[in-house]
Write an enzyme that holds these catalytic residues in place. Structure first.
Site, PDB file in Angstrom:
ATOM      1  CG  ASP A   9     108.674  57.127  27.533  1.00 42.22           C
ATOM      2  OD1 ASP A   9     108.403  57.723  26.458  1.00 42.22           O
ATOM      3  OD2 ASP A   9     109.897  56.751  27.756  1.00 42.22           O
ATOM      4  NE  ARG A  48     115.683  61.125  33.827  1.00 44.60           N
ATOM      5  CZ  ARG A  48     116.238  60.131  34.615  1.00 44.60           C
ATOM      6  NH1 ARG A  48     116.183  60.096  35.797  1.00 44.60           N
ATOM      7  NH2 ARG A  48     116.886  58.992  33.810  1.00 44.60           N
ATOM      8  NE  ARG A 100     110.568  61.958  23.565  1.00 48.97           N
ATOM      9  CZ  ARG A 100     111.602  61.094  23.690  1.00 48.97           C
ATOM     10  NH1 ARG A 100     112.944  61.529  24.077  1.00 48.97           N
ATOM     11  NH2 ARG A 100     111.268  59.844  23.589  1.00 48.97           N
ATOM     12  CE1 TYR A 142     111.738  51.612  22.146  1.00 47.72           C
ATOM     13  CE2 TYR A 142     109.702  51.908  20.967  1.00 47.72           C
ATOM     14  CZ  TYR A 142     110.992  52.215  21.025  1.00 47.72           C
ATOM     15  OH  TYR A 142     111.575  53.393  20.600  1.00 47.72           O
ATOM     16  NE  ARG A 191     117.123  63.193  27.384  1.00 54.00           N
ATOM     17  CZ  ARG A 191     117.524  62.265  26.563  1.00 54.00           C
ATOM     18  NH1 ARG A 191     118.424  61.159  26.909  1.00 54.00           N
ATOM     19  NH2 ARG A 191     116.763  61.758  25.332  1.00 54.00           N
TER      20      ARG A 191
END
Ligand code: CP3
Length: 352
Positions: A83, A46, A33, A159, A37
């Site tokens: 992702d 973004r 990562r 998921y 963010r």
């Protein structure tokens, strides 16, 4: 078959050499990562992209986000910005991102839903991801290794079955325990699709790949063998037969003693370890594969002396064996970017 990733000097890149187990001048460093963010320039892009999916599927933007941390820090690797659930989307499962919640999918819980999924159009949908890889190979600094990635079948299945992130992965586990044949069909589809996905990333220019099995620790011993080791091993063996020079990193997160023998069983060149693994145990793993890890992301968020001390301990314990410096899991969004800079400098200055 593509030649090994080389710099213009003709020498293989540092991260590639470390992954393959060669003796290196210093341990390479990159962070899971490392784009995201915690960087204001990511948040700005973004916001401009509108949606997270648009960011992932627009090669110009995804390549830019991948490059952002490289402009600030001297990482040895850059990980493709995409992702993990994109592959489910490409197989035909509806995927959405909700603010503050992460990925949300229309759950697949039975054979009827499974029958709706197909690899027929996956490469069309994933075309922009491959284009991002091609752009990055043109734009990255020469010494930086481009890392492609995918989720491991088990983690992606959690998921797909649950429909969102969960703590207990109850729906996926119950399906796996109740109906091995049916759940096995989902896993086998994901083995095939993930192999093709990673192969295409490699053909587009990825020089190493990482398989994230973030939820591997949810399974008891037999389930770990069946749903984590076996599928990841199948993917690694197929990739190795097509692309023998491309190192594969597997990250079965937080599986403790199950790490022993994992690299041999799967054929992975390197394993990612979480922050809770004792370094003395990691040293034993280094005899058979490269170990990647394992600074606690909370220590990176804290920075200063506590971070410096633990990073020094990791380097002293693991830096003379087969090793790539990384975190035990991804960078936290509230991490001050200066801490990342200080960490990278410390690792790059250390010598075995
Ligand atoms: O820099 C990089 O590491 C490259 C890009 C990358 C992302 N996700 C971007 C992302 C990678 C390699 C991933 C992997 C990923 N995605 C994993 C495996 C690693 C892990 O963390 O265990 C998993 C389980 C996912 C699924 C996922 N994506 C979740 C659970 C979430 C929400 C929680 C969170 O951390 O944000 C995402 C969203 C996501 N993926 C973001 C980013 C930058 C945040 C999206 C935003 O901007 O709001």
């Amino acid at each position: 078959m593509e030649p090994a990733a080389r710099q213009e000097t003709g020498r293989e890149k540092l991260l590639i050499r470390a992954l393959k187990g060669a003796a290196v001048e210093r341990p390479p460093v990159w962070l899971m990562r490392q784009a995201g963010r915690y960087l204001p320039e990511y948040r700005e892009l973004r916001a401009r992209a509108g949606s997270f999916l648009n960011l992932c599927y627009t090669p110009e933007l995804a390549a830019e986000v991948t490059l952002q941390p490289l402009r600030r820090f001297a990482f040895d690797g850059a990980i493709l910005f995409a992702d993990l659930p994109l592959l489910a989307d490409a197989l035909g499962q509806k995927l959405d991102y909700r603010e503050g919640e992460g990925p949300v999918l229309e759950p697949v819980r039975d054979e009827a839903a499974l029958a709706q999924l197909s690899m027929a159009r996956m490469h069309d949908r994933l075309g922009p991801v491959y284009e991002t890889v091609r752009r990055l190979r043109r734009q990255l600094p020469e010494e930086v290794t481009l890392i492609g990635f995918a989720g491991a079948p088990w983690t992606l299945a959690t998921y797909m079955v649950q429909g969102r992130g969960s703590q207990d992965h109850a729906e996926a586990k119950r399906w796996a325990f109740r109906d091995e044949v049916g759940f096995g069909r989902l896993i086998h589809l994901l083995v095939d699709a993930t192999t093709e996905y990673l192969s295409r990333q490699i053909e587009a220019g990825a020089e190493a790949v990482q398989i994230f099995d973030s939820w591997a620790s949810a399974m008891p011993e037999a389930g770990f063998a069946r749903w984590c080791i076996e599928p990841v091993g199948m993917i690694v063996r197929r990739l190795k037969s097509r692309h023998p020079h491309v190192p594969v990193i597997a990250f079965p997160r937080a599986v403790g003693i199950f790490y022993a023998g994992f690299a041999e069983a799967t054929g992975a060149d390197a394993v990612g370890i979480d922050s809770c693994m004792p370094l003395s145990f990691a040293q034993k793993l280094q005899k058979s594969c490269t170990v990647q890890g394992n600074l606690d992301p909370q220590l990176l968020a804290v920075g200063g002396e506590p971070m410096r001390r633990e990073s020094a301990r990791i380097l002293e314990m693991l830096g003379r064996g087969r090793f790539v410096f990384n975190l035990g899991h991804g960078i936290l969004p509230d991490t001050p970017p200066e801490h990342v800079g200080a960490l990278v400098e410390q690792v790059r200055a250390w010598r075995p």
